[in-house]
Scaffold this motif. Structure first.
Motif, mmCIF file in Angstrom:
data_model
loop_
_atom_site.group_PDB
_atom_site.id
_atom_site.type_symbol
_atom_site.label_atom_id
_atom_site.label_comp_id
_atom_site.label_asym_id
_atom_site.label_seq_id
_atom_site.Cartn_x
_atom_site.Cartn_y
_atom_site.Cartn_z
ATOM 1 N N GLY A 276 0.800 -1.237 0.000
ATOM 2 C CA GLY A 276 0.000 0.000 0.000
ATOM 3 C C GLY A 276 0.822 1.272 0.000
ATOM 4 O O GLY A 276 1.850 1.387 -0.678
ATOM 5 N N GLY A 277 0.361 2.231 0.823
ATOM 6 C CA GLY A 277 0.925 3.590 0.821
ATOM 7 C C GLY A 277 2.424 3.644 1.063
ATOM 8 O O GLY A 277 3.131 4.466 0.474
ATOM 9 N N ARG B 251 -13.489 6.117 -2.412
ATOM 10 C CA ARG B 251 -12.303 6.180 -3.289
ATOM 11 C C ARG B 251 -12.324 7.420 -4.178
ATOM 12 O O ARG B 251 -11.284 7.835 -4.682
ATOM 13 C CB ARG B 251 -12.218 4.918 -4.148
ATOM 14 N N ARG C 250 -10.547 9.757 -1.980
ATOM 15 C CA ARG C 250 -9.146 9.312 -1.867
ATOM 16 C C ARG C 250 -8.381 9.609 -3.151
ATOM 17 O O ARG C 250 -7.262 10.089 -3.119
ATOM 18 C CB ARG C 250 -9.089 7.804 -1.581
HETATM 19 N N1 CTP Z 1 -7.245 1.104 0.700
HETATM 20 C C1 CTP Z 1 -8.156 0.840 -0.316
HETATM 21 N N2 CTP Z 1 -9.403 1.408 -0.307
HETATM 22 C C2 CTP Z 1 -9.761 2.248 0.698
HETATM 23 C C3 CTP Z 1 -8.859 2.524 1.756
HETATM 24 C C4 CTP Z 1 -7.601 1.931 1.717
HETATM 25 O O1 CTP Z 1 -7.823 0.101 -1.226
HETATM 26 N N3 CTP Z 1 -10.981 2.805 0.718
HETATM 27 C C5 CTP Z 1 -5.914 0.443 0.671
HETATM 28 C C6 CTP Z 1 -4.898 1.129 -0.260
HETATM 29 O O2 CTP Z 1 -4.117 0.115 -0.828
HETATM 30 C C7 CTP Z 1 -4.068 1.963 0.689
HETATM 31 C C8 CTP Z 1 -4.040 1.109 1.943
HETATM 32 O O3 CTP Z 1 -5.324 0.443 1.961
HETATM 33 O O4 CTP Z 1 -2.786 2.210 0.174
HETATM 34 C C9 CTP Z 1 -3.820 1.861 3.224
HETATM 35 O O5 CTP Z 1 -4.839 2.823 3.401
HETATM 36 P P1 CTP Z 1 -4.561 4.213 4.069
HETATM 37 O O6 CTP Z 1 -3.648 4.056 5.219
HETATM 38 O O7 CTP Z 1 -5.874 4.904 4.256
HETATM 39 O O8 CTP Z 1 -3.866 5.009 2.872
HETATM 40 P P2 CTP Z 1 -2.391 5.235 2.420
HETATM 41 O O9 CTP Z 1 -2.301 4.729 1.023
HETATM 42 O O10 CTP Z 1 -1.406 4.722 3.401
HETATM 43 O O11 CTP Z 1 -2.391 6.813 2.304
HETATM 44 P P3 CTP Z 1 -1.867 7.958 3.274
HETATM 45 O O12 CTP Z 1 -0.514 8.274 2.722
HETATM 46 O O13 CTP Z 1 -2.835 9.085 3.061
HETATM 47 O O14 CTP Z 1 -1.885 7.419 4.659
#
Ligand code: CTP
Length: 426
Positions: free
Chosen positions: A34-35, A171, A174
């Motif tokens: 992920g992130g 999303r 997001r």
């Molecule tokens: N994710 C997803 N759909 C969502 C929320 C999260 O697919 N509605 C997945 C994504 O792969 C994301 C991961 O869960 O990368 C982690 O989510 P989150 O911590 O909310 O986002 P980050 O990508 O880490 O973003 P940030 O840098 O804003 O923390």
């Protein structure tokens, strides 16, 4: 240390190696996902690590935390755990790899254990759907099943499948957040799918608290004006309140609010941290009347304090503003008007009303009067022979006003004034 992981600080690399070894000893496969993978590839610092385990994520979390003499925090509802390593400034979220099904659009999915591939498939965008193996045999290997790296290089936001925004409309928010944060662009088909979901008013079908959480994250970005502009362009604001539209005037207010936030942070670094998102949210709500704002607060179920601030701003009417202009030379009046307000509300008032008097009043308040307290206590009055009663409050107010006016400074001077007041009473 191979590949991308080499870019991490040495102590984080060591921790990841250790995590991989703990997984291997327990016959599990462990991946960063992920992130944190996205940001690693982008060379952006991210100290929130997400680890997905093929095996038993909770057992792995317990063992990893155990290696640092701590315990994981379990999130039973999601079957996940967090290991907070303050010593490393790191937060590690751990989950067992899972498969998801959306039984109904815009509702939370049904989850069951799955493979890493299943876990990546359920994610929002290609750039967030990559993993890096951290077991020693395969350490540092990037797993990129959907072309995430290429999209990162081409600065594209792309969903993994056509129903992505329908399954999970959060999303939409997001996507705008990531697009604007990294200065990327939605690829054309993703943009079309997003607009399709907007046309079906999918955001209005999601549990409002989930929308609230993603809206807050969007407003917490550095300088969210560009996110808000993009929100207007692609989505609009009816999902917050029917009929809410955000004009150029509001964009200007947001820009001024941004300036005030910077000014405050620069001049008052020791005051409490601002909830900047709340300032931007109040600015967005500016066109709505109090009733409509109350409805929004009820719908989004903000925490009590947040509600109070947001509604507090709405209470500021013409009378308040003309008072604020008028009272510029009387410290007790400045204090009684501004002290009950939060910094967030005060800064938004400062952003909105450019009258010199108001600017100066607020600046004086923050510089001199904010938080002013007297040193004398009830015990002091008792010692001076005054029986407890309503006169206590009256005396304290008089002493505080004298202090605000600069007539008393030290506790001794306060006590002298109190004695005089008591004498006058008796
Ligand atoms: N994710 C997803 N759909 C969502 C929320 C999260 O697919 N509605 C997945 C994504 O792969 C994301 C991961 O869960 O990368 C982690 O989510 P989150 O911590 O909310 O986002 P980050 O990508 O880490 O973003 P940030 O840098 O804003 O923390």
């Amino acid at each position: 240390m191979k590949g991308y992981l080499k870019k991490l600080p040495k102590e984080v690399q060591d921790l990841i190696l250790l995590a991989g070894d703990i997984a291997s000893i327990n016959n599990m496969r462990a991946y960063l996902v992920g992130g944190c993978v996205r940001d690693l590839l982008l060379k952006v610092e991210n100290l929130d690590l997400d680890i997905v385990i093929e095996g038993n994520g909770i057992k792995f979390a317990e063992e990893l935390a155990g290696a640092f003499n701590t315990k994981p925090i379990r999130h039973r509802r999601f079957g996940t755990a967090t290991v907070d390593l303050l010593s490393h400034r790191l937060k590690i979220d751990i989950a067992t790899a899972r498969k998801e099904f959306y039984p109904e659009p815009a509702h939370l999915p049904v989850v069951e254990n799955g493979s890493l591939k299943d876990d990546l498939k359920r994610r929002d965008f290609t750039i967030n759907a990559m993993a890096i193996n951290i077991n020693r045999d395969g350490f540092g290997k990037l797993l990129d099943l959907f072309g995430g790296e290429e999209d990162l290089n081409n600065r594209k936001i792309r969903v993994l499948h056509d129903l992505s925004f329908i399954d999970d409309p959060t999303r939409i928010l997001r996507g705008i957040r990531f697009e604007q944060r990294y200065n990327f662009r939605f690829e054309p088909k993703t943009k079309k799918l997003l607009k399709g979901a907007v046309a079906l008013r999918m955001l209005e079908r999601v549990e409002p608290q989930r929308i609230r959480d993603d809206l807050i994250l969007l407003l917490k970005e550095n300088y969210p004006l560009k996110e808000i502009r993009r929100l207007k362009e692609l989505v609009g604001f009816a999902f917050i309140s029917p009929g809410l539209s955000v004009s150029d005037k509001i964009f200007r207010l947001i820009k001024f609010a941004e300036k005030q936030i910077n000014w405050f942070k620069k001049n008052y670094p020791d005051r409490r941290m601002l909830d900047t998102w709340a300032i931007y949210f109040m600015a967005l709500m500016d066109p709505l009347n109090s009733n409509a704002v109350r409805k929004v607060c009820r719908k989004f179920v903000f925490r009590k304090g947040e509600d109070k601030r947001i509604l507090g701003y709405k209470k500021i009417g013409r009378k308040f503003i003309s008072n604020l202009k008028r009272i510029k030379n009387k410290p007790p009046d400045i204090f009684s008007i501004l002290e009950p307000l939060s910094y967030e509300v005060i800064l938004l008032v400062k952003a909105k009303y450019k009258y010199r008097g108001i600017q100066k009043t607020i600046e004086d308040f923050l510089e001199i009067y904010n938080g002013m307290k007297i040193c004398s206590k009830g015990d002091d009055l008792r010692r001076l022979g005054l029986t407890p009663g309503p006169s206590y409050q009256e005396i304290f107010t008089k002493v505080l006003n004298a202090k605000l006016n600069g007539a008393v400074k030290t506790k001794e001077e306060e006590l002298e004034l109190i004695k005089k007041l008591i004498r006058k009473w008796s």
